[in-house]
Structure formats: C-alpha cells, structure tokens
Motif scaffolding. Structure first.
Motif, PDB file in Angstrom:
ATOM      1  N   ARG A 179      10.188  13.694 -11.321  1.00 51.51           N
ATOM      2  CA  ARG A 179       9.162  13.677 -10.273  1.00 51.51           C
ATOM      3  C   ARG A 179       7.767  13.470 -10.876  1.00 51.51           C
ATOM      4  O   ARG A 179       6.929  14.357 -10.880  1.00 51.51           O
ATOM      5  CB  ARG A 179       9.229  14.962  -9.451  1.00 51.51           C
ATOM      6  N   VAL A 211       7.045   7.781  -7.321  1.00 48.51           N
ATOM      7  CA  VAL A 211       6.348   7.082  -6.237  1.00 48.51           C
ATOM      8  C   VAL A 211       5.049   6.542  -6.833  1.00 48.51           C
ATOM      9  O   VAL A 211       4.615   6.978  -7.904  1.00 48.51           O
ATOM     10  CB  VAL A 211       6.026   7.996  -5.024  1.00 48.51           C
ATOM     11  N   PRO A 259       9.377   1.548  -6.784  1.00 48.31           N
ATOM     12  CA  PRO A 259       9.406   2.841  -6.097  1.00 48.31           C
ATOM     13  C   PRO A 259       8.657   2.810  -4.768  1.00 48.31           C
ATOM     14  O   PRO A 259       7.865   1.890  -4.508  1.00 48.31           O
ATOM     15  CB  PRO A 259       8.704   3.769  -7.087  1.00 48.31           C
ATOM     16  N   PRO A 260       8.876   3.798  -3.913  1.00 44.78           N
ATOM     17  CA  PRO A 260       8.093   3.919  -2.683  1.00 44.78           C
ATOM     18  C   PRO A 260       6.595   3.959  -2.994  1.00 44.78           C
ATOM     19  O   PRO A 260       6.179   4.514  -4.006  1.00 44.78           O
ATOM     20  CB  PRO A 260       8.571   5.250  -2.088  1.00 44.78           C
ATOM     21  N   THR A 284      10.189   1.475   0.783  1.00 48.88           N
ATOM     22  CA  THR A 284       9.413   2.374   1.635  1.00 48.88           C
ATOM     23  C   THR A 284       7.928   2.260   1.297  1.00 48.88           C
ATOM     24  O   THR A 284       7.546   2.368   0.127  1.00 48.88           O
ATOM     25  CB  THR A 284       9.871   3.824   1.438  1.00 48.88           C
ATOM     26  N   GLU A 326       3.992   3.455   2.852  1.00 48.42           N
ATOM     27  CA  GLU A 326       3.070   4.106   3.791  1.00 48.42           C
ATOM     28  C   GLU A 326       1.717   3.440   3.618  1.00 48.42           C
ATOM     29  O   GLU A 326       1.192   3.359   2.493  1.00 48.42           O
ATOM     30  CB  GLU A 326       2.973   5.595   3.476  1.00 48.42           C
ATOM     31  N   TRP A 376       2.568  12.765   2.720  1.00 50.66           N
ATOM     32  CA  TRP A 376       3.552  11.699   2.508  1.00 50.66           C
ATOM     33  C   TRP A 376       4.420  12.007   1.293  1.00 50.66           C
ATOM     34  O   TRP A 376       5.643  11.808   1.319  1.00 50.66           O
ATOM     35  CB  TRP A 376       2.851  10.358   2.327  1.00 50.66           C
ATOM     36  N   ALA A 377       3.804  12.496   0.229  1.00 54.35           N
ATOM     37  CA  ALA A 377       4.551  12.821  -0.985  1.00 54.35           C
ATOM     38  C   ALA A 377       5.651  13.836  -0.712  1.00 54.35           C
ATOM     39  O   ALA A 377       6.737  13.770  -1.302  1.00 54.35           O
ATOM     40  CB  ALA A 377       3.600  13.328  -2.068  1.00 54.35           C
ATOM     41  N   THR A 437       7.353  14.045   2.016  1.00 52.73           N
ATOM     42  CA  THR A 437       8.472  13.347   2.659  1.00 52.73           C
ATOM     43  C   THR A 437       9.311  12.587   1.638  1.00 52.73           C
ATOM     44  O   THR A 437      10.469  12.258   1.908  1.00 52.73           O
ATOM     45  CB  THR A 437       7.973  12.357   3.730  1.00 52.73           C
ATOM     46  N   GLN A 438       8.737  12.304   0.471  1.00 51.27           N
ATOM     47  CA  GLN A 438       9.466  11.612  -0.603  1.00 51.27           C
ATOM     48  C   GLN A 438      10.035  12.594  -1.631  1.00 51.27           C
ATOM     49  O   GLN A 438      10.573  12.169  -2.649  1.00 51.27           O
ATOM     50  CB  GLN A 438       8.526  10.626  -1.298  1.00 51.27           C
ATOM     51  N   SER A 439       9.870  13.896  -1.338  1.00 50.83           N
ATOM     52  CA  SER A 439      10.385  14.968  -2.225  1.00 50.83           C
ATOM     53  C   SER A 439       9.685  14.993  -3.579  1.00 50.83           C
ATOM     54  O   SER A 439      10.268  15.429  -4.572  1.00 50.83           O
ATOM     55  CB  SER A 439      11.909  14.829  -2.428  1.00 50.83           C
ATOM     56  N   LEU A 440       8.426  14.536  -3.621  1.00 46.22           N
ATOM     57  CA  LEU A 440       7.665  14.652  -4.861  1.00 46.22           C
ATOM     58  C   LEU A 440       7.387  16.108  -5.155  1.00 46.22           C
ATOM     59  O   LEU A 440       7.450  16.547  -6.306  1.00 46.22           O
ATOM     60  CB  LEU A 440       6.354  13.855  -4.781  1.00 46.22           C
TER      61      LEU A 440
END
Length: 331
Positions: A173, A213, A260-261, A291, A293, A324-325, A327-330
């Motif tokens: 991460r 990300v 990456p997203p 993905t 944003e 947002w991070a 939601t990406q599991s950062l």
C-alpha cells in the motif's frame, strides 16, 4: 499478510535500521533560520548508496532558493540535485499506508514547501507515512536523459517497499502523488513503472515500482504542443523533440491494463498547464478500463497546493483524495 504486529515490530526496528543507510540532510539554505513551530524534517534516505548513476561531466551544484517574502510561510525550491533522496514524515500513529510525494517545478527545480512538506505534514497528521522525493533533473546532463527522474521515482518506490518494516507500513500500500511536473513524473511512474531505466544495484531492485494508486495533481502530462507545458517539455525531451519522443514521454500514450487506479485533479482556469492534460490522461485510463476519479474545479489556477485554496471549493481536494483512497483500500 500485513498485521498489527508488523506495525509494532516496524516501529521498534526503525531507529536501528535507518542508521545502516547513508543519509544526506534535506535541502536547506545555509544559515537559514527554521520557521517557528514548523521544524523541517531531518530523516532522509539516499536513493543510491554508491552515488547516483550517470553523473554529468560537469555536475550541477545543489542550490536552495527562497522565493517567498513571508518568513513564516517559506516557499523554497531546490535545483542541481546530485544526491537524490527521500525526506521522511512519520505519523504519530501510522495507518500502514505510505505516499511517495513528488513536488513540481517545471523540471527546472523542485518545490520544497508548497508541493512537498506542506502536503506531507497534512497527510502524516492523518496517519500516512510520507516520503518526499528530491529527484534529479533532466536538464542537468545525466546519462539517463529524459528517464533520469523516472529512475529516481522507480528506485524510491522500491526502497520504500524494501524498508517497509522500518516504517510500519504495508509494502503493497504505497501510493504516488505528484504536482505539476512532479505530476508528470507521477503519471510516468504509474504507466512506465516496469521500464528498465537503470541497472539493478541491490536486492531492493527486485521489488515492483508500481504504485498502489496514483494521484497526478494539476499534472503536466502531454509532451505535444500546444497542450504540453512548453517549459517542462523543453527540459525533459528538448525543444525540437520528434513526435516519437513526445509519445514515449506522454503518460496517456503509455497506459496499459496494469496502470494503477488514478485520482486526477485540475482547475479549469489553469493558464500554465491546460486542463486538457488531465482530460487526455483520463480518456486513456478509461479506454483501458482503469479506475479513475476525476475532479475539475472552475477556479484555482495552477500550483495551488494547500496554501492557495483557502475560501475556494478547490480547498476540498485533500479530503477528496483521502476519501477516495479509502475506497481503494489504501488506508
């Protein structure tokens, strides 16, 4: 698997492990007094233990310029980096996630405060371990040419992962965030993380340089005029670069399904780096099913960072990134 035990062990090991690595102090102007109640960080990590590869015949001299006039609000920039390094911001309680932050400066210089230390302090206060990258500049004559800053970003990402336990972070991460020309470097890392830009020097180079990300903020992206930022383009690939060279260093041209997203942010009234830079990158990401944003603000101009957003809707951007991070599991 990364668990709470790793946080404890990593924190205990940090003071021992860091002493074994070479360190060059953060960029600083000789004799400059620190800002009261806002001390500069002191912990650094040199990227290249034996020195950066491909040194120019006439090495540049690292120089820090103070561009601001308010002693309580520094606006420093450094040029002539020969010892690329990370400056570390440790949170009081780490959340296990890390951010590699890449300030801008048109590939002529690297902004220290506005796009480096300020966002690092903000993110570290929220649990992120932040590594601010002071990368080499392509106009200084390094052998890697247009890939020299990417070499440093790749090496930085690998070193962060290699030393994850020292900082109580999950090596998976690790996000990348960049501003303006640093945003170009961020996009370059997100799309060309696997490109071979330097010869391996140690075990860290066996690790992936792919960000978990990526967040290019008001980023330089296109290398094709008139969308390109002319100054960054000239420093990176030269004023008379061919269309082939332009495409090779335009992140939108290098997006793959492994990119990456991404979190994109731009002000539509940006008169320095046109908003089309982010729109073209978004379109390329969408075409590959990545993905993305995207936040566009009517007002904000260029280079707003944190300090130039007060009283404007664009001031919400750091919180938007953090949400947002999640939601990406950062974190």
């Amino acid at each position: 698997m990364f668990v709470r035990r790793d946080l404890i062990l990593g924190t205990l090991a940090a003071s021992v492990a860091t002493s074994a690595w070479p360190q060059t102090p953060p960029p600083a102007k000789a004799g400059e007094a620190p800002v009261p109640d806002l001390p500069d960080p002191v912990e650094t990590i040199d990227l290249w233990p034996e020195g950066a590869p491909g040194m120019p015949d006439a090495p540049p001299v690292e120089t820090v310029d103070q561009r601001g006039t308010d002693p309580d609000l520094p606006d420093r920039a450094v040029r002539g980096i020969t010892r690329p390094r990370l400056v570390v911001f440790r949170p009081r309680i780490p959340n296990g996630a890390a951010v590699l932050a890449m300030p801008g400066g048109g590939y002529l210089r690297i902004v220290i405060d506005k796009e480096g230390y300020e966002i690092a302090r903000w993110l570290s206060a929220r649990g992120y371990t932040v590594f601010v990258l002071f990368y080499r500049l392509p106009g200084d004559g390094w052998r890697a040419g247009p890939d020299v800053a990417l070499s440093d970003a790749q090496r930085a990402m690998r070193l962060i992962r290699y030393r994850a336990r020292d900082f109580a972070i999950d090596p998976d991460r690790v996000a990348a965030m960049g501003f303006s020309a640093g945003g170009h470097l961020c996009g370059d890392l997100a799309t060309r993380f696997a490109a071979k830009t330097y010869d391996s020097v140690d075990a860290a180079d066996k690790l992936s340089a792919r960000p978990f990300v990526a967040a290019p903020i008001y980023a330089v992206q296109s290398m094709t005029l008139p969308v390109a930022h002319a100054g960054s383009r000239e420093q990176l690939i030269g004023k008379d670069a061919s269309p082939t060279l332009e495409r090779a260093h335009t992140p939108a041209s290098n997006v793959t399904k492994q990119t990456p997203p991404c979190f994109l942010l731009h002000a539509e009234d940006d008169a320095t780096v046109p908003v089309e830079n982010s729109l073209l990158f978004r379109a390329a990401l969408k075409a590959q099913g990545i993905t993305v944003e995207t936040h566009l603000f009517a007002n904000g101009g260029h280079g707003f960072g944190l300090r130039r957003t007060i009283g404007k809707p664009v001031g919400a951007w750091p919180d938007l990134f953090v949400e947002w991070a999640k939601t990406q599991s950062l974190a």
